[in-house]
Design an enzyme around this catalytic site. Structure first.
Site, short mmCIF file in Angstrom:
data_model
loop_
_atom_site.label_atom_id
_atom_site.label_comp_id
_atom_site.label_asym_id
_atom_site.label_seq_id
_atom_site.Cartn_x
_atom_site.Cartn_y
_atom_site.Cartn_z
N GLU A 163 10.69 41.55 32.58
CA GLU A 163 11.50 42.71 32.94
C GLU A 163 10.65 43.95 33.14
O GLU A 163 10.95 44.81 33.97
CB GLU A 163 12.56 42.96 31.86
CG GLU A 163 13.64 41.89 31.78
CD GLU A 163 14.35 41.70 33.11
OE1 GLU A 163 14.62 42.71 33.80
OE2 GLU A 163 14.64 40.54 33.48
N HIS A 207 7.82 30.69 39.59
CA HIS A 207 6.37 30.49 39.48
C HIS A 207 5.71 31.77 38.98
O HIS A 207 4.84 31.75 38.11
CB HIS A 207 5.78 30.10 40.84
CG HIS A 207 4.28 30.06 40.83
ND1 HIS A 207 3.56 29.07 40.20
CD2 HIS A 207 3.36 30.91 41.35
CE1 HIS A 207 2.27 29.29 40.34
NE2 HIS A 207 2.12 30.41 41.02
N SER A 208 6.10 32.88 39.53
CA SER A 208 5.61 34.19 39.11
C SER A 208 6.62 35.22 39.57
O SER A 208 7.68 34.88 40.12
CB SER A 208 4.24 34.48 39.74
OG SER A 208 4.38 34.72 41.14
N SER A 264 -8.32 33.80 39.00
CA SER A 264 -7.19 33.64 39.92
C SER A 264 -7.33 32.44 40.85
O SER A 264 -6.36 31.71 41.07
CB SER A 264 -6.99 34.91 40.74
OG SER A 264 -6.40 35.92 39.96
#
Length: 440
Positions: free
Chosen positions: A115, A331-332, A201
């Site tokens: 959030e 997923h993200s 990443s």
């Protein structure tokens, strides 16, 4: 006379040898005929590329459908009941409670930080919903001295090892208290103290690195450490994964390849990712051991990882573990999973098959669960997370000069020159940079 006797002896042996060969040929011929009718083989080949293969006299295709899928090992069913008492790890109440609370902490923190990103307070976030058991169960079975190479959804491993709420949130906010000095994207954690190598990443880069680290450990006298590397079934499609498998198998490295098969990679269902028997099914082709288990079952994960660790250290060989799970969250924060899966399916995994729910059922059956205490624990975690977010937001960003540091033991001349140029530029254009937000 002696020459004649010698020749007779030699000729006698010659005749005996010829009779033996002829007899052997007859036996061999009969056996080959019988074997050919059965489609079988007599001898192993001597080709260096397939020393264990046998010769056959009739062609037969090796079809995927003929190979039995690797079974899924589990300890608890959906109701938290142990199906085979011999497989209960019989962990004490304190350990099971820590497992449960670490999963709850991770779940609670994920909800708030997710959030937080939606509110624009951090740039990016990835939740661990539905995969908490694969983190905590595996971490509990490892030694703190074992090295971990994570992908980006293994926050629970860090929770188990002692990474604090402030450590997580400072990293996501990239402030001056972040151990990575604000140089990484959110959720790209790392901890030298906890033997958790900083996450990168690019997908799958950590897997060959883990194989190399395990090889280095093996070369040390009386080594008692292994390496575990986590990755998803999507990352298993990367070339780095195949290279790592082959390196580890041929160099006999004590590394655990831990695949979290959560079903969807980034947004691609498993059925579109591969045609074979998952990821564990690839192990045999590289000459590695494999074990597939229920990744929503914290005890199955614990037992599997414990067995894997014992195996890789005893044999100095790699193993592939495949934790079958379901990614409940997107997923993200860059993904919308409603575009590729139905809400009804999601609901099942978020309730009946949820790893926290299963462990709760187990604890209730053992008389180890107190609803009031656990509700208070959740409230306490929420309070800590929200308080830390307020603190982390007020902590300044790292000194921008630090981006030139920590690459070399001693800063080389070209970086010193770049630093001087940057300092001059910032001084001349101070009004265009939010310098008050950075540590001075």
């Amino acid at each position: 006379m002696s020459l004649i006797r010698s020749l007779s002896t030699v000729l006698g042996k010659r005749v005996s040898f010829v009779r033996f060969v002829q007899s052997a040929k007859c036996v061999s011929s009969d056996a080959a005929a019988n074997n050919a009718r059965a489609g079988g083989s007599l001898l192993h080949a001597k080709f260096p590329g397939a020393l264990e293969a046998s010769f056959v006299t009739a062609p037969k295709l090796s079809l995927p459908a003929d190979i039995e899928p690797i079974p899924i090992y589990r300890v608890m069913n959906s109701e938290g009941a142990v199906e085979d008492p011999t497989q209960d790890p019989n962990l004490d109440q304190a350990t099971v409670r820590k497992m449960f609370r670490d999963m709850v902490l991770l779940n609670t923190m994920d909800k708030i930080l997710y959030e937080s990103q939606r509110q624009g307070r951090i740039s990016f976030y990835m939740t661990n919903f539905g995969e908490e058991a694969s983190h905590i169960g595996s971490a509990a079975a490892l030694s703190p001295e074992d090295w971990v190479y994570g992908q980006y959804r293994e926050a629970g491993v860090l929770v188990w090892r002692g990474f604090t709420i402030s450590d997580f949130i400072n990293q996501c906010y990239g402030n001056a208290e972040d151990q990575g000095k604000g140089r990484q994207m959110p959720v790209h954690y790392g901890s030298r103290k906890l033997n958790f190598v900083t996450i990168s990443s690019p997908l799958a880069t950590q897997i060959p690195q883990a194989a190399g680290a395990a090889y280095a450990f093996k070369l040390q006298p009386n080594n008692q450490r292994c390496v575990i590397t986590y990755f998803g079934e999507g990352a298993a499609s990367e070339g780095d994964t195949h290279a790592a498998f082959n390196f580890a198998a041929t160099l006999d490295c004590p590394v655990i390849f831990f695949c979290r098969n959560n079903g969807f990679a980034i947004s691609t269902p498993s059925k579109e990712q591969y045609r074979g028997d998952g990821i564990a099914g690839r192990a045999a082709g590289y000459g590695m051991a494999a074990l597939r288990f229920d990744g929503t079952d914290v005890f199955a994960t614990y037992n599997a990882t414990k067995l894997a660790r014992e195996y890789v250290l005893r044999e100095n060989k790699p193993i592939v573990l495949e934790a079958m799970a379901y990614r409940i969250g997107h997923h993200s924060t860059s993904d919308d999973s409603t575009a590729y899966r139905p809400a009804e399916e999601l609901e099942v995994w978020n309730t009946v098959e949820h790893p926290i729910t299963k462990l709760k059922h187990y604890m209730v059956q053992r008389g180890w669960f107190n609803e009031g205490e656990e509700n208070e624990f959740v409230k306490s975690v929420r309070k800590q997370v929200l308080s830390q977010i307020n603190q982390s937001e007020r902590i300044p960003k790292p000194d921008w000069r630090e981006m030139f540091q920590d690459v070399y033991t001693e800063m080389p001349a070209h970086l010193k020159e770049q630093l001087r140029e940057m300092e001059k530029h910032v001084e001349e254009h101070r009004d265009h940079y939010p310098l008050k937000d950075f540590k001075q």
